[in-house]
Motif scaffolding. Structure first.
Motif, PDB file in Angstrom:
ATOM      1  N   GLN A   1       0.849  -1.191   0.000  1.00  0.00           N
ATOM      2  CA  GLN A   1       0.000   0.000   0.000  1.00  0.00           C
ATOM      3  C   GLN A   1       0.889   1.248   0.000  1.00  0.00           C
ATOM      4  N   SER A   2       0.441   2.272  -0.688  1.00  0.00           N
ATOM      5  CA  SER A   2       1.228   3.502  -0.796  1.00  0.00           C
ATOM      6  C   SER A   2       1.486   4.126   0.559  1.00  0.00           C
ATOM      7  N   LEU A   3       2.667   4.699   0.676  1.00  0.00           N
ATOM      8  CA  LEU A   3       3.035   5.450   1.869  1.00  0.00           C
ATOM      9  C   LEU A   3       2.745   6.925   1.639  1.00  0.00           C
ATOM     10  N   THR A   4       2.387   7.614   2.705  1.00  0.00           N
ATOM     11  CA  THR A   4       2.234   9.061   2.630  1.00  0.00           C
ATOM     12  C   THR A   4       3.141   9.683   3.680  1.00  0.00           C
ATOM     13  N   LEU A   5       3.464  10.936   3.473  1.00  0.00           N
ATOM     14  CA  LEU A   5       4.348  11.658   4.385  1.00  0.00           C
ATOM     15  C   LEU A   5       3.512  12.498   5.344  1.00  0.00           C
ATOM     16  N   SER A   6       3.812  12.403   6.622  1.00  0.00           N
ATOM     17  CA  SER A   6       3.129  13.252   7.591  1.00  0.00           C
ATOM     18  C   SER A   6       3.541  14.702   7.346  1.00  0.00           C
ATOM     19  N   PRO A   7       2.740  15.657   7.805  1.00  0.00           N
ATOM     20  CA  PRO A   7       3.110  17.070   7.621  1.00  0.00           C
ATOM     21  C   PRO A   7       4.492  17.405   8.186  1.00  0.00           C
ATOM     22  N   ASN A   8       4.829  16.853   9.350  1.00  0.00           N
ATOM     23  CA  ASN A   8       6.143  17.131   9.937  1.00  0.00           C
ATOM     24  C   ASN A   8       7.276  16.484   9.143  1.00  0.00           C
ATOM     25  N   ALA A   9       7.044  15.283   8.642  1.00  0.00           N
ATOM     26  CA  ALA A   9       8.062  14.630   7.809  1.00  0.00           C
ATOM     27  C   ALA A   9       8.266  15.437   6.525  1.00  0.00           C
ATOM     28  N   ARG A  10       7.191  15.983   5.981  1.00  0.00           N
ATOM     29  CA  ARG A  10       7.293  16.809   4.785  1.00  0.00           C
ATOM     30  C   ARG A  10       8.154  18.048   5.058  1.00  0.00           C
ATOM     31  N   LYS A  11       7.955  18.667   6.214  1.00  0.00           N
ATOM     32  CA  LYS A  11       8.748  19.846   6.570  1.00  0.00           C
ATOM     33  C   LYS A  11      10.231  19.509   6.671  1.00  0.00           C
ATOM     34  N   VAL A  12      10.526  18.382   7.317  1.00  0.00           N
ATOM     35  CA  VAL A  12      11.927  17.981   7.496  1.00  0.00           C
ATOM     36  C   VAL A  12      12.558  17.661   6.137  1.00  0.00           C
ATOM     37  N   LEU A  13      11.868  16.889   5.316  1.00  0.00           N
ATOM     38  CA  LEU A  13      12.414  16.521   4.012  1.00  0.00           C
ATOM     39  C   LEU A  13      12.603  17.747   3.116  1.00  0.00           C
ATOM     40  N   SER A  14      11.733  18.722   3.241  1.00  0.00           N
ATOM     41  CA  SER A  14      11.869  19.966   2.465  1.00  0.00           C
ATOM     42  C   SER A  14      13.065  20.780   2.932  1.00  0.00           C
ATOM     43  N   ALA A  15      13.374  20.712   4.214  1.00  0.00           N
ATOM     44  CA  ALA A  15      14.461  21.520   4.777  1.00  0.00           C
ATOM     45  C   ALA A  15      15.832  20.875   4.600  1.00  0.00           C
ATOM     46  N   TYR A  16      15.874  19.565   4.367  1.00  0.00           N
ATOM     47  CA  TYR A  16      17.158  18.870   4.205  1.00  0.00           C
ATOM     48  C   TYR A  16      17.818  19.322   2.903  1.00  0.00           C
ATOM     49  N   PRO A  17      19.145  19.555   2.893  1.00  0.00           N
ATOM     50  CA  PRO A  17      19.804  20.102   1.693  1.00  0.00           C
ATOM     51  C   PRO A  17      20.070  19.104   0.561  1.00  0.00           C
ATOM     52  N   TRP A  18      19.867  17.831   0.747  1.00  0.00           N
ATOM     53  CA  TRP A  18      20.040  16.810  -0.283  1.00  0.00           C
ATOM     54  C   TRP A  18      21.355  16.969  -1.049  1.00  0.00           C
ATOM     55  N   PRO A  19      22.493  16.792  -0.358  1.00  0.00           N
ATOM     56  CA  PRO A  19      23.787  16.949  -1.034  1.00  0.00           C
ATOM     57  C   PRO A  19      23.995  15.947  -2.166  1.00  0.00           C
ATOM     58  N   GLY A  20      23.315  14.807  -2.104  1.00  0.00           N
ATOM     59  CA  GLY A  20      23.414  13.820  -3.180  1.00  0.00           C
ATOM     60  C   GLY A  20      22.368  14.011  -4.256  1.00  0.00           C
ATOM     61  N   ASN A  21      21.636  15.128  -4.167  1.00  0.00           N
ATOM     62  CA  ASN A  21      20.607  15.489  -5.131  1.00  0.00           C
ATOM     63  C   ASN A  21      19.566  14.384  -5.312  1.00  0.00           C
ATOM     64  N   VAL A  22      19.064  14.228  -6.530  1.00  0.00           N
ATOM     65  CA  VAL A  22      17.934  13.326  -6.785  1.00  0.00           C
ATOM     66  C   VAL A  22      18.304  11.871  -6.501  1.00  0.00           C
ATOM     67  N   ARG A  23      19.557  11.492  -6.749  1.00  0.00           N
ATOM     68  CA  ARG A  23      19.950  10.103  -6.471  1.00  0.00           C
ATOM     69  C   ARG A  23      19.815   9.791  -4.987  1.00  0.00           C
TER      70      ARG A  23
END
Length: 174
Positions: free
Chosen positions: A119-141
């Motif tokens: 079943q599909s996973l969804t992101l909680s509002p707080n998880a969305r905030k954290v993932l948006s704030a992370y700088p993703w140094p490895g980019n899309v990979r």
């Protein structure tokens, strides 16, 4: 090369289509010469072959390096740079693309859940905030690999902040 028979290479296999040269900025100078010749002359020589073969391919090249700086430093051939630099596209890093992060998270989560027939996973509002704030140094990979990890390890249907690794939480902070 000790080749006993001729075999079609990537350029020949891409005949009439497109070949993608990923991380071209990492390419050894000796190989750059061969790529340049293939682009200029529109012909290649097979390993173990006896002559040149005409090829018609479109090249799409990508790199995370500044090729102008690499040319100035002598690590990338200037003539190859100008041969490739017909229509340059600059794609900003993921950290500079705002809501793209969340769109990609949702896309990758859906894809990996479908692949695993879960079943599909969804992101909680707080998880969305954290993932948006992370700088993703490895980019899309890095983002893609992380979403695959969540699709495997997350026990609940909603991804909570507690499901995120310390690396991400420490980088984001409060």
């Amino acid at each position: 090369t000790h080749a006993i028979r001729s075999k079609a290479g990537r350029f020949e296999l891409a005949e009439g289509g497109t070949i993608f040269l990923d991380e071209i900025g990492e390419m050894d100078i000796a190989l750059q010469v061969k790529i340049l010749r293939a682009l200029q002359e529109r012909e290649i020589e097979r390993v173990g072959g006896t002559g040149a073969k005409k090829v018609d391919v479109r090249i799409v090249a990508a790199t995370n390096r500044n090729l102008e700086q690499e040319v100035a430093a002598g690590r990338f051939r200037e003539d190859l740079y100008y041969r490739l630099n017909v229509i340059p596209l600059h794609l900003p890093p993921l950290r500079d693309r705002g809501q793209d992060v969340l769109l990609l998270c949702e896309y990758f989560l859906q894809r990996f859940c479908e692949r695993r027939r879960r079943q599909s996973l969804t992101l909680s509002p707080n998880a969305r905030k954290v993932l948006s704030a992370y700088p993703w140094p490895g980019n899309v990979r890095e983002l893609e690999n992380f979403m695959e990890r969540l699709s495997i390890l997350c026990d609940n249907q909603i991804v909570q902040v507690e499901d995120l690794p310390d690396k991400i939480l420490n980088a984001v902070g409060e």
